[in-house]
Design an enzyme around this catalytic site. Structure first.
Site, PDB file in Angstrom:
ATOM      1  N   GLU A 185      -9.438  -1.887   4.774  1.00  0.00           N
ATOM      2  CA  GLU A 185      -8.245  -2.041   5.601  1.00  0.00           C
ATOM      3  C   GLU A 185      -8.611  -2.068   7.076  1.00  0.00           C
ATOM      4  O   GLU A 185      -8.124  -2.890   7.842  1.00  0.00           O
ATOM      5  CB  GLU A 185      -7.267  -0.882   5.337  1.00  0.00           C
ATOM      6  CG  GLU A 185      -6.061  -0.939   6.266  1.00  0.00           C
ATOM      7  CD  GLU A 185      -5.021   0.135   6.006  1.00  0.00           C
ATOM      8  OE1 GLU A 185      -5.312   1.079   5.243  1.00  0.00           O
ATOM      9  OE2 GLU A 185      -3.926   0.034   6.577  1.00  0.00           O
TER      10      GLU A 185
ATOM     11  N   GLN B 220       0.822  -1.209   0.000  1.00  0.00           N
ATOM     12  CA  GLN B 220       0.000   0.000   0.000  1.00  0.00           C
ATOM     13  C   GLN B 220       0.861   1.266   0.000  1.00  0.00           C
ATOM     14  O   GLN B 220       1.674   1.449   0.908  1.00  0.00           O
ATOM     15  CB  GLN B 220      -0.874  -0.012   1.257  1.00  0.00           C
ATOM     16  CG  GLN B 220      -1.739   1.211   1.454  1.00  0.00           C
ATOM     17  CD  GLN B 220      -2.525   1.126   2.767  1.00  0.00           C
ATOM     18  OE1 GLN B 220      -2.014   0.624   3.759  1.00  0.00           O
ATOM     19  NE2 GLN B 220      -3.751   1.608   2.763  1.00  0.00           N
TER      20      GLN B 220
END
Lengths: 399, 375
Positions: A248, A130
């Site tokens: 997430e 990420q």
């Protein structure tokens, strides 16, 4: 119901036959598989187990079968979870491909993007990381400055990302970049997918207080990004990025697994550890103050798990409830952190061993796990950010 | 055990919400208090509740009830909690569960239909000290079967001064603290030797101190073997009261959030201040967890699950703490006006504390939870 019971018995039989014995041993951070080109499989059974599960799409049980997923309903998914727990099966593979970019592509990706990327996540061929935070864009993520220019047939990316967890093992990075510097900060951001296997991408691990380097800095110097790897519209990446953050956050709080898997399998449960290190008095943990702290944490954990279960039942699709994702991220990480503080008190000086033979493996793991847990309330939006979100989005309190 | 309401339960909850909002708003509680009502609840309102079937929700159909289960009564209690409704519903349901779980067939057939019809009010006479002590009875019982005599003094008997019959926890043998030797005795409130003194509490609800001097009664179950039934009765009470508390704390929380949006200081709504936002958001989390434990515990009662005891302690400890937090913050965030009797927010704080000390405070339940789990 009959169909579901049939699914259960078939699943049970399949697992009995196909889950290798060594994949039923307790798992730890060291045994976790993240996939990708750099993944080492110390135990060949880990690869075998991954391949078998991936073939059925059960590494991503609820993703559509057309992209290689399991195509299971919520009820079937819960049955599969039950059966996996029953045989004590290890998670065959996990990571940001499954918890973040995959679900986000299912929400926002083009057909081409889904067909290109999802099967390689499911099979474990490629691993993702990420690219969100930057040195000057932490909680204020929208002030990010990594530049992405339109070069006609491709984009050119320049800038620096930080806290890119697992970047040293990753093959691809999903990244928030600035495509319109003049626009208000939320309106000039785009969400792009970048192949890390190119000279323009450099990764540098950061050593943390736990002594490990799970996080990195990732530098882009004239890195190339293909145009078909823009997710969502140009300059509308903030919407995509926020959706990914919801995925997430539910992942960090264990929501996707229904909260059933113990994250701390290898350091024992709080009550066990307290009994072992402090002893019992009339059947109770001998130190009453510690006992109260243990009981309180265990009870909060149970209430939290029940709330995860309730959210699953309340949500239509069952995967990631948008319902107050921040609650789970905030509360789950806070009680996880508290749990480790209590365990330190229970194990005393044996909880702070760093290396050497004076401490058991479990004890040394605890030290690192405790330090690592501090990231839980910072990464993925700090606790304070989560409370801001709850206040604004859920409670409707004014800015 | 599902954590969402089914359609029938949702309909019951909606109906209860309508009823409580229209028929038992907080102004009714204030009126009963100000007029120093002898009963402490409104008999006409109670009759309406009975007509809705509430008195019989947990009474089996064979005995004239609805057999609709604890989840059903729980959602009603939750709505009653929102408006701080004064009624003998909880106390009677709890004491009636002693007959459901421990009574003879004759007792069930004789008494339960009257309970379901709202004609018989019951109360559980347990405590003898200021702290919850399930096995702490020193009150004694002599004799056997339908002809026993009870002597002793009980405190904090919920609805004790209006109950028609009392379920008294007394001792056939042993000493205070022993689980063995406890008996449950059904005594008429107006029997000879029974002296009832109403206690006026901060929450303006009903409780009484009751003395028994060789008062005649009948045993529920066997002499000295009442502890198992008592545990079930108390867990029922803990869980139903938790449901009431869930309603009260949600109402208190929602009123407080609304106030943060409308009250202005320094030229802005005070809810724009992060110091208050974060506390509000933390409360939200505790409220959501509270909903889950109450639903799970009510389900466990309906399933007669062996986890009921553990879940009763989980729920009661959490609801004690959350109601305490939310009502204290409610007063604090309302500022000066929260301290006035005219404003209703303080009523939630008063009620929360009485609830907290009913059927065990948080320390009691954390200790019990640990014991049940073997540590």
């Amino acid at each position: 119901m009959a169909a579901l019971e049939e699914f259960r018995s078939e699943t049970r039989a399949w697992l009995e036959e196909n889950c290798p014995a060594s994949m039923r041993e307790p798992e730890s951070e060291a045994t976790m598989i993240g996939g990708g080109k750099r993944q080492q499989y110390d135990d060949p059974n880990a690869k075998l187990w991954l391949d078998r599960m991936a073939e059925r799409g059960w590494t991503a049980p609820m993703w559509p079968a057309e992209y290689g997923g399991g195509g299971l309903s919520k009820q079937e998914f819960m049955v599969l979870q039950d059966e996996l727990i029953r045989v004590n099966a290890r998670t065959p593979i996990s990571g940001m491909g499954f918890s973040m970019i995959g679900p986000t592509l299912l929400d926002y990706g083009t057909e081409e993007q889904k067909r290109e990327h999802l099967p390689k996540i499911i099979s474990g061929e490629l691993r993702w990381c990420q690219g969100y935070s930057e040195p000057n864009a932490g909680s204020d993520l929208a002030s990010l400055q990594t530049k992405c220019e339109d070069k006609g047939d491709h984009f050119l990316v320049n800038g620096q990302k930080i806290w890119t967890s697992g970047a040293q093992y990753a093959d691809w990075i999903f990244t928030l970049v600035r495509t319109e510097p003049q626009a208000p900060k939320h309106e000039g951001i785009s969400f792009v997918l970048i192949d890390m296997d190119q000279p323009g991408v450099t990764v540098k691990p950061i050593k943390l207080i736990s002594g490990n380097s799970p996080f990195c800095e990732t530098f882009f110097d004239d890195a190339r990004c293909e145009k078909y790897n823009l997710v969502g519209q140009l300059n509308r990446g903030w919407t995509v990025g926020k959706r990914l953050l919801q995925h997430e956050r539910s992942s960090i709080s264990g929501l996707n697994s229904g909260g059933r898997r113990g994250r701390y399998d290898n350091i024992g449960t709080l009550p066990e550890v307290a009994k072992q290190y402090v002893g019992l008095s009339q059947g109770k943990i001998a130190d009453p103050v510690l006992r109260n702290a243990v009981t309180s944490n265990v009870m909060n954990q149970q209430a939290f798990s029940l709330t995860q279960k309730r959210a699953m039942e309340e949500s239509e699709e069952g995967s990631t409830p948008t319902f107050a994702t921040s609650l789970f991220k905030y509360y789950g990480s806070e009680i996880g952190k508290e749990r480790l503080e209590i365990q330190l008190k229970a194990q005393g000086t044996q909880s702070l061993g760093w290396e050497g033979d004076m401490f058991s493996d479990n004890e040394k793991t605890l030290t690192r796990t405790w330090l690592r847990s501090k990231a839980g309330t910072i990464a993925g939006g700090s606790s304070e950010v989560q409370l801001n979100i709850i206040a604004k989005r859920v409670l409707g309190l004014p800015d | 055990m599902p954590l969402v309401l089914n359609e029938e339960q949702s309909m019951l909850k909606d109906a209860a919400k309508d009823f409580c909002t229209n028929n038992t708003p907080i102004t009714q509680m204030r009126k009963l208090r100000d007029e120093q009502s002898t009963d402490g609840f409104d008999r006409d309102t109670w009759r309406q509740m009975v007509d809705l079937g509430w008195a019989g929700i947990t009474i089996p159909e064979d005995f004239g009830g609805l057999g609709f289960g604890y989840m059903g009564l729980g959602v009603v209690m939750e709505e009653c909690g929102r408006t701080l409704t004064c009624s003998p519903l909880l106390a009677t349901a709890v004491a009636a569960s002693a007959i459901v779980h421990g009574g003879s067939d004759d007792q069930k057939a004789g008494l339960l239909p009257q309970v379901a019809a709202g004609e018989l009010l019951l109360a559980l006479a347990l405590e003898e000290t200021p702290h919850h002590a399930p096995y702490g009875a020193t009150a004694s019982v002599e004799g056997s079967g339908d002809n026993v005599k009870v002597t002793g003094a009980k405190k904090f008997v919920l609805d004790g001064h209006v109950a028609d019959k009392l379920v008294v926890v007394a001792r056939s043998s042993g000493a205070a603290g022993d689980r063995d030797g406890l008996s449950l005795v059904l005594v008429d409130r107006d029997a000879a030797g029974v002296t009832v003194t109403r206690t006026i509490m901060a929450d303006s609800r009903n409780a009484a101190n009751i003395e028994f001097a060789s008062a005649e009664g009948v045993l529920i179950g066997d002499a000295g073997k009442g502890a198992d039934t008592l545990d079930q009765v108390l867990d029922t009470g803990r869980i139903l009261l938790s449901a009431e508390m869930l309603g009260g704390l949600q109402e208190c929380f929602e009123r407080t959030i609304e106030y943060l949006k409308v009250r202005e200081q320094f030229g802005v709504p005070i809810g724009s201040f992060q110091a208050l936002k974060h506390r509000a958001a933390q409360m939200f989390c505790e409220v959501e967890l509270s909903k889950s434990v109450v639903l799970e515990a009510l389900s466990a009662l309906d399933d007669a699950s062996e986890d009921s005891a553990e879940l009763a302690s989980l729920a009661k400890a959490r609801l004690n703490d959350t109601y305490n937090l939310v009502s204290s913050e409610g007063v604090q965030m309302h500022g000066g006006i929260g301290m006035t009797d005219e404003y209703e927010i303080g009523f939630f704080m008063k009620r929360s504390r009485v609830c907290e000390h009913t059927f065990g405070n948080s320390a009691f339940h954390r200790n019990r939870y640990g014991e049940l789990q073997g540590y």
